[in-house]
Write a protein that holds these residues in place. Structure first.
Motif, PDB file in Angstrom:
ATOM      1  N   ARG A  45       0.801  -1.225   0.000  1.00  0.00           N
ATOM      2  CA  ARG A  45       0.000   0.000   0.000  1.00  0.00           C
ATOM      3  C   ARG A  45       0.834   1.275   0.000  1.00  0.00           C
ATOM      4  O   ARG A  45       0.303   2.345  -0.265  1.00  0.00           O
ATOM      5  N   SER A  46       2.138   1.198   0.315  1.00  0.00           N
ATOM      6  CA  SER A  46       2.945   2.414   0.461  1.00  0.00           C
ATOM      7  C   SER A  46       4.243   2.321  -0.325  1.00  0.00           C
ATOM      8  O   SER A  46       4.837   1.250  -0.449  1.00  0.00           O
ATOM      9  N   TYR A  47       4.671   3.468  -0.811  1.00  0.00           N
ATOM     10  CA  TYR A  47       5.926   3.553  -1.551  1.00  0.00           C
ATOM     11  C   TYR A  47       6.653   4.841  -1.166  1.00  0.00           C
ATOM     12  O   TYR A  47       6.064   5.766  -0.617  1.00  0.00           O
ATOM     13  N   VAL A  48       7.963   4.871  -1.468  1.00  0.00           N
ATOM     14  CA  VAL A  48       8.823   5.992  -1.120  1.00  0.00           C
ATOM     15  C   VAL A  48       9.323   6.642  -2.406  1.00  0.00           C
ATOM     16  O   VAL A  48       9.787   5.953  -3.325  1.00  0.00           O
ATOM     17  N   HIS A  49       9.234   7.961  -2.453  1.00  0.00           N
ATOM     18  CA  HIS A  49       9.759   8.710  -3.598  1.00  0.00           C
ATOM     19  C   HIS A  49      11.254   8.898  -3.384  1.00  0.00           C
ATOM     20  O   HIS A  49      11.675   9.512  -2.407  1.00  0.00           O
ATOM     21  N   LEU A  50      12.070   8.373  -4.281  1.00  0.00           N
ATOM     22  CA  LEU A  50      13.525   8.439  -4.127  1.00  0.00           C
ATOM     23  C   LEU A  50      14.044   9.869  -4.189  1.00  0.00           C
ATOM     24  O   LEU A  50      15.076  10.180  -3.599  1.00  0.00           O
ATOM     25  N   THR A  51      13.333  10.764  -4.858  1.00  0.00           N
ATOM     26  CA  THR A  51      13.764  12.149  -4.991  1.00  0.00           C
ATOM     27  C   THR A  51      13.665  12.919  -3.676  1.00  0.00           C
ATOM     28  O   THR A  51      14.585  13.629  -3.301  1.00  0.00           O
ATOM     29  N   CYS A  52      12.547  12.750  -2.959  1.00  0.00           N
ATOM     30  CA  CYS A  52      12.329  13.540  -1.745  1.00  0.00           C
ATOM     31  C   CYS A  52      12.287  12.714  -0.469  1.00  0.00           C
ATOM     32  O   CYS A  52      12.310  13.256   0.627  1.00  0.00           O
ATOM     33  N   GLY A  53      12.153  11.389  -0.578  1.00  0.00           N
ATOM     34  CA  GLY A  53      12.110  10.503   0.581  1.00  0.00           C
ATOM     35  C   GLY A  53      10.751  10.370   1.227  1.00  0.00           C
ATOM     36  O   GLY A  53      10.609   9.693   2.247  1.00  0.00           O
ATOM     37  N   ALA A  54       9.718  10.983   0.649  1.00  0.00           N
ATOM     38  CA  ALA A  54       8.378  10.947   1.245  1.00  0.00           C
ATOM     39  C   ALA A  54       7.701   9.597   1.022  1.00  0.00           C
ATOM     40  O   ALA A  54       7.883   8.946  -0.009  1.00  0.00           O
ATOM     41  N   LEU A  55       6.901   9.216   1.998  1.00  0.00           N
ATOM     42  CA  LEU A  55       6.105   8.000   1.957  1.00  0.00           C
ATOM     43  C   LEU A  55       4.684   8.355   1.528  1.00  0.00           C
ATOM     44  O   LEU A  55       4.072   9.265   2.089  1.00  0.00           O
ATOM     45  N   THR A  56       4.167   7.646   0.532  1.00  0.00           N
ATOM     46  CA  THR A  56       2.793   7.827   0.066  1.00  0.00           C
ATOM     47  C   THR A  56       2.066   6.504   0.228  1.00  0.00           C
ATOM     48  O   THR A  56       2.610   5.449  -0.094  1.00  0.00           O
ATOM     49  N   THR A  57       0.841   6.545   0.729  1.00  0.00           N
ATOM     50  CA  THR A  57       0.007   5.354   0.878  1.00  0.00           C
ATOM     51  C   THR A  57      -1.193   5.491  -0.052  1.00  0.00           C
ATOM     52  O   THR A  57      -1.813   6.558  -0.114  1.00  0.00           O
ATOM     53  N   MET A  58      -1.503   4.412  -0.761  1.00  0.00           N
ATOM     54  CA  MET A  58      -2.559   4.465  -1.771  1.00  0.00           C
ATOM     55  C   MET A  58      -3.777   3.643  -1.355  1.00  0.00           C
ATOM     56  O   MET A  58      -3.709   2.833  -0.429  1.00  0.00           O
TER      57      MET A  58
END
Length: 101
Positions: A45-58
């Motif tokens: 359900r969650s992934y990390v943006h390598l550019t900014c390090g933020a966690l997003t949950t879908m």
């Protein structure tokens, strides 16, 4: 934000962004029947943006669509950057596995 399995739904947006935007009003997912046919990858359900390090949950339906067809999406949303970016810029939370691979 909602989901739909209708590819002609006018609320859908496609592609990557170059400037911050709000999340799309709706996101395309595989049908319930297609997702019920089984997954080729774990449902994450969650992934990390390598550019900014933020966690997003879908939403679960989006996560199940990724699990059924890992190449279904070409881009995904970062809640910190507020942009849809290519899936190659993201890894699944807690792994080094690229989203969409």
């Amino acid at each position: 934000m909602s989901t739909t399995d209708d590819p002609t739904d006018p609320r859908l947006t496609r592609g990557s962004d170059t400037e911050p935007v709000a999340q799309a009003e709706a996101y395309l997912v595989l049908s319930d029947a297609e997702r019920a046919a089984g997954f080729v990858r774990p449902v994450r359900r969650s992934y990390v943006h390598l550019t900014c390090g933020a966690l997003t949950t879908m939403a679960l339906a989006i996560a199940e669509t990724y699990a059924r067809d890992p190449r279904f999406y070409g881009s995904t949303y970062c809640v910190h950057c507020r942009m849809h970016r290519p899936v190659a810029e993201f890894t699944w939370d807690g792994t080094t596995e690229a989203v969409g691979s």
